[in-house]
Design a protein around this motif. Structure first.
Motif, PDB file in Angstrom:
ATOM      1  N   ASP A   1       0.620  -1.039   0.066  1.00 48.45           N
ATOM      2  CA  ASP A   1      -0.067  -0.090  -0.135  1.00 48.45           C
ATOM      3  C   ASP A   1       1.069   1.203  -0.044  1.00 48.45           C
ATOM      4  N   ALA A   2       2.175   1.388   0.712  1.00 47.81           N
ATOM      5  CA  ALA A   2       3.042   2.509   0.584  1.00 47.81           C
ATOM      6  C   ALA A   2       3.383   2.570  -0.536  1.00 47.81           C
ATOM      7  N   SER A   3       3.777   1.801  -1.351  1.00 43.54           N
ATOM      8  CA  SER A   3       4.382   2.149  -2.674  1.00 43.54           C
ATOM      9  C   SER A   3       3.160   2.802  -3.565  1.00 43.54           C
ATOM     10  N   ILE A   4       2.014   2.120  -3.709  1.00 44.26           N
ATOM     11  CA  ILE A   4       0.877   2.758  -4.419  1.00 44.26           C
ATOM     12  C   ILE A   4       0.598   4.041  -3.847  1.00 44.26           C
ATOM     13  N   PHE A   5       0.479   4.391  -2.331  1.00 44.80           N
ATOM     14  CA  PHE A   5       0.239   5.514  -1.875  1.00 44.80           C
ATOM     15  C   PHE A   5       1.273   6.696  -2.389  1.00 44.80           C
ATOM     16  N   LEU A   6       2.402   6.202  -2.521  1.00 44.48           N
ATOM     17  CA  LEU A   6       3.661   7.332  -2.921  1.00 44.48           C
ATOM     18  C   LEU A   6       3.401   7.772  -4.461  1.00 44.48           C
ATOM     19  N   ILE A   7       2.834   6.813  -5.179  1.00 43.55           N
ATOM     20  CA  ILE A   7       2.639   7.170  -6.701  1.00 43.55           C
ATOM     21  C   ILE A   7       1.412   8.045  -6.689  1.00 43.55           C
ATOM     22  N   LEU A   8       0.337   7.627  -6.028  1.00 43.25           N
ATOM     23  CA  LEU A   8      -0.887   8.190  -5.861  1.00 43.25           C
ATOM     24  C   LEU A   8      -0.575   9.808  -5.519  1.00 43.25           C
ATOM     25  N   THR A   9      -0.052   9.734  -4.292  1.00 47.49           N
ATOM     26  CA  THR A   9       0.094  11.199  -3.453  1.00 47.49           C
ATOM     27  C   THR A   9       0.943  12.175  -4.223  1.00 47.49           C
ATOM     28  N   THR A  10       2.093  11.456  -4.951  1.00 45.41           N
ATOM     29  CA  THR A  10       3.120  12.381  -5.682  1.00 45.41           C
ATOM     30  C   THR A  10       2.330  13.037  -7.042  1.00 45.41           C
ATOM     31  N   THR A  11       1.721  12.143  -7.796  1.00 44.41           N
ATOM     32  CA  THR A  11       1.045  12.513  -9.038  1.00 44.41           C
ATOM     33  C   THR A  11      -0.235  13.357  -8.554  1.00 44.41           C
ATOM     34  N   GLY A  12      -0.955  12.965  -7.747  1.00 40.67           N
ATOM     35  CA  GLY A  12      -2.163  13.790  -7.233  1.00 40.67           C
ATOM     36  C   GLY A  12      -1.692  15.154  -6.786  1.00 40.67           C
ATOM     37  N   HIS A  13      -0.721  15.311  -6.032  1.00 43.49           N
ATOM     38  CA  HIS A  13      -0.547  16.673  -5.541  1.00 43.49           C
ATOM     39  C   HIS A  13       0.223  17.512  -6.836  1.00 43.49           C
ATOM     40  N   TYR A  14       0.943  16.713  -7.489  1.00 45.30           N
ATOM     41  CA  TYR A  14       1.515  17.521  -8.737  1.00 45.30           C
ATOM     42  C   TYR A  14       0.231  18.219  -9.530  1.00 45.30           C
ATOM     43  N   SER A  15      -0.495  17.069  -9.628  1.00 51.39           N
ATOM     44  CA  SER A  15      -1.939  17.750 -10.496  1.00 51.39           C
ATOM     45  C   SER A  15      -2.355  18.934  -9.855  1.00 51.39           C
ATOM     46  N   LEU A  16      -2.480  19.498  -8.575  1.00 49.59           N
ATOM     47  CA  LEU A  16      -2.929  20.511  -8.117  1.00 49.59           C
ATOM     48  C   LEU A  16      -2.277  21.711  -8.400  1.00 49.59           C
ATOM     49  N   PHE A  17      -0.911  21.598  -8.858  1.00 46.94           N
ATOM     50  CA  PHE A  17      -0.062  22.878  -9.281  1.00 46.94           C
ATOM     51  C   PHE A  17      -0.915  23.941 -10.079  1.00 46.94           C
ATOM     52  N   PRO A  18      -1.799  23.607 -10.848  1.00 46.01           N
ATOM     53  CA  PRO A  18      -2.251  24.540 -11.651  1.00 46.01           C
ATOM     54  C   PRO A  18      -3.248  25.495 -10.865  1.00 46.01           C
ATOM     55  N   LEU A  19      -3.635  25.095  -9.617  1.00 40.06           N
ATOM     56  CA  LEU A  19      -4.493  25.867  -8.820  1.00 40.06           C
ATOM     57  C   LEU A  19      -3.802  27.247  -8.413  1.00 40.06           C
ATOM     58  N   LEU A  20      -2.432  26.946  -8.261  1.00 45.72           N
ATOM     59  CA  LEU A  20      -2.091  28.286  -7.744  1.00 45.72           C
ATOM     60  C   LEU A  20      -0.952  28.831  -8.982  1.00 45.72           C
ATOM     61  N   PHE A  21      -1.102  29.718  -9.723  1.00 49.34           N
ATOM     62  CA  PHE A  21      -0.536  29.948 -10.972  1.00 49.34           C
ATOM     63  C   PHE A  21       0.142  31.625 -10.737  1.00 49.34           C
ATOM     64  N   THR A  22      -0.011  31.999  -9.632  1.00 55.04           N
ATOM     65  CA  THR A  22       0.554  33.263  -9.479  1.00 55.04           C
ATOM     66  C   THR A  22       2.233  33.007  -9.225  1.00 55.04           C
ATOM     67  N   ALA A  23       2.975  34.118  -9.540  1.00 57.48           N
ATOM     68  CA  ALA A  23       4.619  34.028  -9.343  1.00 57.48           C
ATOM     69  C   ALA A  23       4.689  33.989  -7.906  1.00 57.48           C
ATOM     70  N   PRO A  24       4.339  34.821  -7.143  1.00 57.24           N
ATOM     71  CA  PRO A  24       4.912  34.985  -5.597  1.00 57.24           C
ATOM     72  C   PRO A  24       4.446  33.506  -4.999  1.00 57.24           C
ATOM     73  N   GLU A  25       3.497  32.745  -5.417  1.00 54.10           N
ATOM     74  CA  GLU A  25       3.253  31.321  -4.949  1.00 54.10           C
ATOM     75  C   GLU A  25       4.059  30.250  -5.455  1.00 54.10           C
ATOM     76  N   LEU A  26       4.760  30.610  -6.615  1.00 51.18           N
ATOM     77  CA  LEU A  26       5.660  29.648  -7.017  1.00 51.18           C
ATOM     78  C   LEU A  26       6.420  28.795  -6.148  1.00 51.18           C
ATOM     79  N   PRO A  27       7.352  29.558  -5.367  1.00 52.32           N
ATOM     80  CA  PRO A  27       8.482  29.010  -4.521  1.00 52.32           C
ATOM     81  C   PRO A  27       7.721  28.186  -3.549  1.00 52.32           C
ATOM     82  N   ILE A  28       6.597  28.680  -2.822  1.00 55.08           N
ATOM     83  CA  ILE A  28       5.605  27.985  -1.942  1.00 55.08           C
ATOM     84  C   ILE A  28       5.085  26.561  -2.279  1.00 55.08           C
ATOM     85  N   LYS A  29       4.609  26.528  -3.576  1.00 59.18           N
ATOM     86  CA  LYS A  29       4.050  25.368  -3.924  1.00 59.18           C
ATOM     87  C   LYS A  29       5.202  24.276  -3.983  1.00 59.18           C
TER      88      LYS A  29
END
Lengths: 464, 477
Positions: A402-430
């Motif tokens: 489960d841990a290995s599946i979770f790592l794949i799911l969470t990394t890709t899932g979180h990366y897919s949330l990147f377009p939510l924050l598209f402003t320049a000052p928030e880029l380093p934060i995300k």
């Protein structure tokens, strides 16, 4: 200061983690916030200044009330605190009003409501049995689970930057899961019913709850081989469950039933006119479908198979929310998406019915229901991936697979949330927060399952 | 180090906190015509870019530094650029120095080293001044830290080079120069002035002179130009102190207006005497018994003496004392945490002016939380933990009943924290009376000054009474 002395005196790592992430949330107050901020300000205004009969009819702003009644009541209660911060935000006509006090109030309300989430995480940790091997604190499953949940990257950026109230809602869900683990089924069912009336997106996982409660709670015993024992059916339990759900729904929808507004409420809650995909595509099956359709239409135009006059003008990639017809492939209707979703969750539901494996099996089914609905649902938001990630965290600290599946799911899932924050000052934060969470999750889970990984590796070596 | 990923996470947390603080307001935001430090840095970029021609900056927006026309330029993109430069400078110079320093600490577990790094990186004062108010202190402090590292690990030449770079970046680093000088001199004496010691002395002298010459070469063309630079660097014409600062002269000024009574040259002589008298014992001890631990503590006490008694001190100079205190965090966690909290508190008037109340409160709480959980500081208040054992034994020879030292210190801590919290609340919520508009700033400075005096005494006690235990246990580098 009292919290400090408590955390300091008892050396309680959980309080330290919770306090630490709360301080981080306070630092995120001045960041960019999306239109969801205005949505919630508008709902505060609607519930505060208008009578109940107007709540689901009010349309001065484009952000109409489209959550179930319990959430509306929650906004109503909040509005009574809001008036001490800034009276102006409660005016329905003050569109896009965002004074510094409004910002402060709204941000603090999210941070404050996360208390429920913290409590739920605490309860979930109790359901995890600690491995006897790990002596160090940072290697205990409870510690890792707490960090994975409390410091979850997706929740941080969606709730505390983009602005939403998912924290306490996920708290309710995790709490109901924890209660099911602790065999307090009635409480679990009650909490889930309440949750449904706060945000109906959790309907995605309702089948898992329904089947599990029916199979493992209403049928009190199994045959020795694990299959169902029909004569152990308990009518009392079924009736009490039904009663709980009925009472909660009555409390929520009752007033609107009395006002004859139910059709209007449902049309607000389930806006099928909004189109197959959200303005920002969720990375699900229909996104691939649309892309394929687009590619085929371009090829078709190039190879002269298609007549340019027949191509509809509206484009799915224009970022607008509307109905759309596909060019080459058959158009998709809400019914079609429902059928696809049902087919996708059928295997896990069957397993849950015919071979129940207790609460853990239920959790797996829940995660699969969430994922299937995400993949095939109608008008899915990309934030819905959190519905699969958070329950999966509970599974990840207990089994290496489960841990290995979770790592794949969470990394890709979180990366897919990147377009939510598209402003320049928030880029380093995300980027920083994503790196933080990813590095921590990978390294801590690897350390936790170090032994199982070495066993697997050794077995692999012997095999060759 | 096996737990490299934990150290990476610590650095990432430090960077995240820094960037989120930088989203807030900066010094002089929207306040023409003087603006503040942010405008000062931009102005210096304007000058250095336009006067000698430099090609590299062509790729950056020229509007930001157009000579004369860019005075007071403020825009979102420019703010992002300025904040990014601070972060990059920090990442390249200060943060690696901190990580390396923590990894090189002896006699503590890996987990404690990582926790130490976390606490140092979360120190609020530096974050708020560099990323909030806006300055580039992390460059000079980073170079000074490389200097400390080099000198403690016996890479004396590299260490001195790094420290010379620090001084030439910001002349405030001269506060640290005496301990460096005394420590290196002590090492030379130890190695014997006839043999290796003399060679080392010559090598060090050459390194220092060479680095100074290299930095100052463009300005040596004319005597008048050199003098002008010196006059800008050491503005003795400006007076004993400016604005409100938590040092002796400002606090004394409350009761007796010495700034107005005494003539300028008397003020200079007075501050000179007091400063050197207060730091002399520690420095002499360092020359006679050079040790890494003594060096670090002497850095603290010298910088603190300079801060309290010197001429024309700014409240941001407390950072020069905070850096060495961060270095001794692992040895006396309780007192160091206390000092670092007071140092952040002393910056309160400045931070309030820049509208940084929320970040300062949050970062202070985060720092306190990190220290408490990493070091369990409230369990480390015995005499031995506070390094006061030899001192209290000596006192007990004359006063047998002197057993209440650690209790007294705990009570003092409580009083100090309560006073600081109360003063913060009062400054934020209440308006000062009309006749005394600066009442709260003066009170903050006064209280901080009292705390600093106590710490000056405490650190000097540790240095002076460190004789026997220091020599037996620690190797002399």
């Amino acid at each position: 200061m009292a919290a400090f002395t408590i955390a300091a005196g008892t050396g309680n790592w959980f309080s330290a983690l919770a306090l630490g992430v709360t301080l981080l949330k306070c630092l995120l107050i001045p960041t960019y916030h999306s239109t969801d901020f205005e949505v919630h300000r508008n709902w505060l205004a609607i519930t505060h200044s208008l009578p109940i009969s107007q709540w689901y009819y009010e349309a001065t702003s484009e952000w109409t009330l489209d959550y179930p009644p319990f959430f509306a009541w929650f906004e109503y209660i909040l509005s009574h605190v809001a008036k001490y911060f800034d009276q102006e935000m409660l005016n329905v006509r003050n569109l896009n009003y965002s004074s510094s006090r409004t910002l402060l109030f709204q941000r603090f309300s999210v941070i404050f409501m996360d208390v429920l989430f913290v409590y739920a995480v605490h309860e979930c940790c109790k359901c995890i049995d600690g491995k006897k091997v790990g002596k160090e604190l940072t290697e205990k499953p409870k510690f890792i689970l707490s960090v994975l949940l409390l410091w979850n990257f997706g929740l941080l950026i969606v709730d505390h930057i983009h602005f939403q109230y998912n924290g306490f809602l996920f708290g309710l869900m995790l709490l109901s899961i924890a209660r099911l683990f602790q065999k307090r089924h009635m409480e679990g069912a009650f909490l889930f019913a309440v949750l449904l009336h706060f945000k109906h997106i959790y309907l995605y996982v309702a089948p898992a709850y329904g089947v599990y409660l029916l199979r493992s709670y209403c049928f009190t015993a199994n045959k020795p081989d694990g299959s169902i024992r029909w004569n152990s059916f308990s009518f009392v339990r079924v009736i009490s469950l039904g009663l709980v759900v009925f009472l909660v729904s009555a409390l929520s929808l009752g007033p609107f039933l009395a006002l004859n507004q139910l059709p209007q409420v449902f049309s607000r809650l389930f806006p099928f006119k909004r189109g197959l995909c959200h303005a920002y595509w969720a990375p699900n099956f229909w996104a691939l479908y649309n892309a394929l359709d687009k590619v085929l239409s371009v090829i078709g135009l190039k190879l002269k198979f298609l007549d340019p006059n027949n191509i509809p003008k509206a484009s799915m990639t224009s970022g607008l929310v509307q109905q759309f017809q596909h060019t080459v492939l058959p158009s998709v209707t809400p019914l079609a998406t429902l059928i696809c979703t049902l087919i996708a969750i059928l295997p896990s539901i069957f397993c849950l019915w015919f071979k129940p494996q207790g609460p853990r099996g239920f959790l797996r089914c829940l995660t699969l229901c969430a994922l299937s609905s995400f993949m095939f649902g109608w008008h899915v938001h990309e934030k819905a991936i959190l519905l699969a990630i958070l329950p999966m965290s509970l599974l990840s600290v207990q089994k290496a697979g489960d841990a290995s599946i979770f790592l794949i799911l969470t990394t890709t899932g979180h990366y897919s949330l990147f377009p939510l924050l598209f402003t320049a000052p928030e880029l380093p934060i995300k980027i920083l927060l994503m790196l933080l969470f990813t590095i921590y999750s990978i390294s801590s889970l690897k350390t936790l399952f170090r032994q199982s990984f070495t066993v697997i590796a050794q077995a692999g070596v012997q095999w060759h | 180090m096996e737990k490299w990923y934990l150290m990476t996470i610590v650095v990432l947390i430090g960077l995240t906190v820094r960037w989120t603080v930088s989203l807030n307001s900066y010094s002089g935001a929207g306040k023409p015509p003087m603006f503040g430090d942010y405008e000062a840095q931009r102005h210096w970029q304007e000058i250095t870019f336009n006067l000698p021609v430099k090609q590299w900056a062509k790729f950056i927006n020229p509007d930001w530094i157009a000579l004369h026309t860019s005075r007071g330029y403020e825009s979102q993109a420019h703010k992002l650029f300025m904040r990014t430069t601070v972060l990059i400078a920090d990442l390249l110079i200060y943060i690696p120095a901190v990580v390396l320093y923590c990894c090189c600490l002896k006699d503590i577990s890996t987990k404690k080293k990582i926790a130490n790094a976390l606490c140092i990186l979360l120190y609020p004062g530096l974050i708020l001044i560099d990323y909030g108010h806006f300055q580039y202190n992390s460059v000079s402090l980073g170079f000074a830290l490389w200097g400390v590292l080099g000198v403690s690990c016996d890479w004396d030449l590299l260490g001195s080079l790094a420290f010379c770079l620090a001084i030439n970046y910001k002349q405030m680093e001269l506060y640290h120069s005496l301990p460096f000088f005394c420590f290196l001199l002590g090492k030379c004496f130890k190695k014997g002035l006839r043999g290796k010691g003399f060679v080392l002395l010559v090598k060090l002298a050459c390194t220092v002179v060479a680095s100074f010459v290299l930095c100052w070469l463009p300005f040596f063309t004319e005597r008048e130009q050199t003098l002008q630079v010196l006059r800008r660097l050491f503005p003795v014409d400006r007076g004993l102190f400016e604005d409100k600062v938590a040092n002796i002269w400002c606090s004394f000024n409350v009761f007796l207006k010495i700034r107005d009574i005494l003539p300028r040259h008397i003020q200079l002589i007075m501050s000179f005497c007091f400063t050197f008298l207060s730091l002399l014992p520690a420095c002499i001890k360092l020359i006679l018994q050079p040790s890494s631990k003594g060096f670090k503590f002497t850095l603290v006490s010298c910088a603190l003496s300079f801060f309290l008694f010197s001429f024309q001190v700014h409240e941001k100079s407390i950072l020069l004392v905070s850096l060495p205190v961060c270095l001794v965090l692992s040895e006396i966690p309780f007192m160091s945490t206390w000092f670092l909290l007071v140092s952040t508190f002393s910056l309160l008037p400045l931070l309030l002016k820049d509208e940084l109340l929320m970040p300062s409160v949050v970062t202070t709480m985060a720092f306190f939380l990190a220290c408490v959980t990493s070091f369990s500081i409230f369990e480390k208040t015995s005499e031995e933990e506070l390094q006061l054992k030899s001192f209290s034994i000596s006192v007990r020879k004359y006063l047998p009943c002197f057993t209440f030292l650690s209790r007294m210190i705990q009570y003092l801590f409580l009083i100090s924290v309560i006073t600081m919290v109360l003063l913060t609340l009062m400054t934020v919520t209440l308006d000062p009376p009309q006749k005394l508009p600066d009442l709260f700033s003066v009170l903050v400075c006064f209280v901080s000054c009292l705390n600093f005096l106590f710490f000056l005494v405490y650190f000097n006690i540790i240095i002076m009474w460190d004789s026997k235990s220091g020599r037996n246990q620690k190797k002399i580098s």
